[in-house]
Design an enzyme around this catalytic site. Structure first.
Site, PDB file in Angstrom:
ATOM      1  N   ASP A 209      50.441  -4.279  33.939  1.00  0.00           N
ATOM      2  CA  ASP A 209      50.991  -5.015  32.803  1.00  0.00           C
ATOM      3  C   ASP A 209      49.841  -5.567  31.967  1.00  0.00           C
ATOM      4  O   ASP A 209      48.836  -6.051  32.520  1.00  0.00           O
ATOM      5  CB  ASP A 209      51.862  -6.182  33.271  1.00  0.00           C
ATOM      6  CG  ASP A 209      53.284  -5.751  33.576  1.00  0.00           C
ATOM      7  OD1 ASP A 209      53.573  -4.550  33.464  1.00  0.00           O
ATOM      8  OD2 ASP A 209      54.099  -6.618  33.951  1.00  0.00           O
ATOM      9  N   ASP A 252      55.093  -3.297  28.029  1.00  0.00           N
ATOM     10  CA  ASP A 252      53.633  -3.340  28.194  1.00  0.00           C
ATOM     11  C   ASP A 252      53.225  -2.863  29.577  1.00  0.00           C
ATOM     12  O   ASP A 252      52.137  -3.181  30.051  1.00  0.00           O
ATOM     13  CB  ASP A 252      53.125  -4.767  27.950  1.00  0.00           C
ATOM     14  CG  ASP A 252      53.661  -5.754  28.988  1.00  0.00           C
ATOM     15  OD1 ASP A 252      54.782  -5.536  29.487  1.00  0.00           O
ATOM     16  OD2 ASP A 252      52.963  -6.741  29.296  1.00  0.00           O
TER      17      ASP A 252
END
Length: 608
Positions: A209, A252
């Protein structure tokens, strides 16, 4: 239907008897001594409908019809006496022609599709049937090739194939980063797992992430967020080799698969990934440093199937974030146990809400001004059937779940109004009652709408309430809704207090731009302030800044008379802590307010 009738149909475009007709022609050509007149017509009809060429056994052309000349671009003079190999396109390999010649040399009819080259160099496709001619001794002495132009069909097939390949590419590619997407990642991961089961190599899965993505997206807009993801994808691609598969699996989150590496090599690789992300990126008009968190799981060590491996890597990623982000953490079995315990806790909290096991305790907030009315802070307690009375610290993991957090927030809201009605009926004078809110209380309008509805139903004005928020709420989930919601409460007269000030991410811009009325100095500064000049300076500085901005200050964790005197001299407005009272039940409050120490006079030197 006679052979002649069928040929007439083929000439008109009817292909329903195409293969059967060619087989009959082949048989008729091999018995050419009979039916001479009919054979002449057949040849005429065939010349009208098909592309025809005769060759000897070496491939030398001995006859071509006009259609052959038309499609090849060569004249009859150029073709006769030349070898048929002059038309080869290079599309077919030697094995193709070797198999074809072996078939016809044995006197068998060959049928297939061939790509030839015209005189101008362009290619064309023909559906071809080659019929061997047998002499009186049963030996092949020549061949007749009957062909039909299928170039348009092949173009259509190529177009359809290209379209399918393009659709497959689109279906497996992330449009923003041009990396493989979640679908392709899942397919690749399942293939690797299956290969390993058959004796293939082990591999490591990393889920990553981008730590700063939400902040960039919210602060600079979606275009900046997209640019950040594109730059991240490009950097990941630049450090990959043939052992690495990289994918953007959503938002993300990126997935990295490293095949055939040891644990040590995997650790080095994922650290290189983190270093690549740490390098400054151009976001907006200036460079910005970002970081990433990675969770790593290995097959077969941590899991033997794709779903379990993803879960293991995800748990490791969650652990990396909990440890402060900007790091890679490897899956450990105890992480699964932690998640299982958390799931059990969430179920217990939900059951406890249904069984009325939760209640509110209240702690007084005492003004330095002896003439002013005190306030209360509502503090949640869980009367657990097995563990007894629990403070929020004992079930803090439950607050990590948005849904449970929202449910606890609604419980507090409903219960506070019930308790304030009780205090009113008991004649206990109160300035305000404070509630601690979380981001989840602002994820929709439900909480605020219910607050104002209860104000109307109970006739308790908004001015009698305070909401306490923490600094992290302005950077966390639903931060825009938090801002809008706080302004709505503030406009109605609700006091806004910033809790645990000085321990988190707050900046002076929060004090300037947000509707904050009161600061609460964290108890960690108050605890040592009598003996620590540094803590005294921090507390004094917070009070002076707050007052200069027109805000009031509460000191938390006040436990001694020395702390009270020192805070009084610093002109702190409100005090809260065990010196006055621990948090108590609704039933105990009436007695507590009559017995707790009070500040008298103006010097703070006399206490009851």
């Amino acid at each position: 239907m006679t052979l002649v009738d069928k040929l007439k149909g083929v000439a008109k475009g009817d292909t329903s008897f195409y293969v059967e007709t060619l087989e009959q022609i082949a048989d008729r050509l091999n018995t050419s001594s009979r039916h001479i007149l009919e054979d002449e017509f057949i040849r005429y009809a065939l010349d009208s409908a098909a592309i025809v060429v005769h060759t000897d056994v070496q491939g030398t052309i001995t006859y071509v019809n006009s259609k052959f000349c038309e499609i090849s671009g060569y004249s009859q003079v150029e073709l006769l006496g030349s070898n048929h190999r002059m038309l080869r396109s290079g599309v077919h390999d030697k094995a193709f022609f070797k198999a074809m010649y072996r078939e016809v040399a044995q006197g068998k009819v060959w049928h297939g599709e061939i790509c030839n080259r015209r005189k101008d160099g362009s290619l064309y496709w023909v559906d071809t049937t080659i019929v061997p001619h047998l002499n009186e001794r049963g030996k092949v002495d020549s061949y007749t090739a009957i062909r039909f132009d299928i170039s348009e069909r092949k173009k259509l097939e190529d177009a359809l194939r290209s379209s399918k390949e393009h659709l497959d590419l689109i279906a497996n590619l992330d449009a923003l980063t041009r990396l493989p997407n979640r679908r392709r990642f899942q397919e690749h991961l399942e293939t690797l797992v299956a290969d390993h089961a058959r004796g293939g190599r082990s591999f490591h899965l990393g889920l990553m992430d981008v730590d700063c993505f939400k902040e960039v997206n919210d602060s600079f807009g979606h275009n900046a967020g997209d640019a950040l993801l594109q730059e991240t994808g490009g950097r990941l691609r630049s450090i990959a080799d043939d052992r690495v598969f990289i994918s953007r699996v959503g938002g993300d989150e990126f997935a990295l698969i490293l095949v055939g590496a040891t644990d040590n090599e995997a650790g080095i690789f994922f650290e290189c990934v983190l270093e690549a992300i740490r390098a400054p990126m151009s976001i907006g008009s200036s460079p910005r440093r970002c970081s990433a968190s990675i969770g790593v799981a290995a097959c077969p060590r941590d899991a033997m199937d794709a779903e379990s491996l993803i879960k293991a890597a995800d748990l490791a990623l969650y652990h990396a974030k909990a440890l402060g982000r900007d790091r890679a953490e490897t899956f450990e079995p105890y992480l699964r146990e932690v998640v299982e315990r958390k799931a059990e806790l969430l179920e217990e909290i939900e059951a406890g809400l249904l069984k009325d096991e939760f209640e509110l305790y209240y702690q007084p907030i005492v003004p330095i001004d002896a003439q002013a009315t005190f306030s209360l802070e509502a503090l949640m307690r869980w009367r657990h059937p097995r563990l007894g009375l629990l403070t929020p610290g004992h079930f803090a993991a439950g607050f990590e779940d948005q849904a449970v957090r929202a449910a606890l927030g609604m419980f507090m809201l409903e219960q506070v109004f019930k308790d304030v009605v009780t205090f009113r009926n008991q004649g206990i004078p109160l300035r305000r009652v404070a509630m601690n809110l979380t981001n989840s209380d602002f994820r929709s309008d439900t909480f605020l709408d219910r607050f104002f509805e209860l104000c109307t139903l109970t006739r308790i004005p908004p001015q009698q309430f305070c909401v306490e928020v923490t600094e992290g709420m302005f950077l966390g989930l639903n931060q825009k809704r938090v801002d809008v919601g706080l302004r709505r409460l503030h406009r109605s007269g609700v006091e806004i207090a910033l809790d645990d000030f000085g321990t988190g991410y707050a900046s002076l811009t929060h004090l300037r731009d947000l509707p904050i009325d009161r600061l609460k100095i964290d108890k960690s500064f108050v605890a040592n302030m009598v003996a620590s000049r540094e803590d005294q300076a921090i507390v004094r500085g917070i009070i002076e800044i707050a007052h200069s901005l027109g805000k009031v200050v509460t000191a938390e964790g006040v436990e001694t008379v020395e702390q009270v005197k020192l805070l009084r001299r610093m002109k702190c407005d409100l005090l809260q802590g065990w010196y006055f009272s621990k948090a108590c039940t609704v039933g105990q409050l009436a007695q507590i307010v009559t017995t707790m120490p009070r500040i008298k006079g103006t010097t703070g030197e006399a206490f009851k």
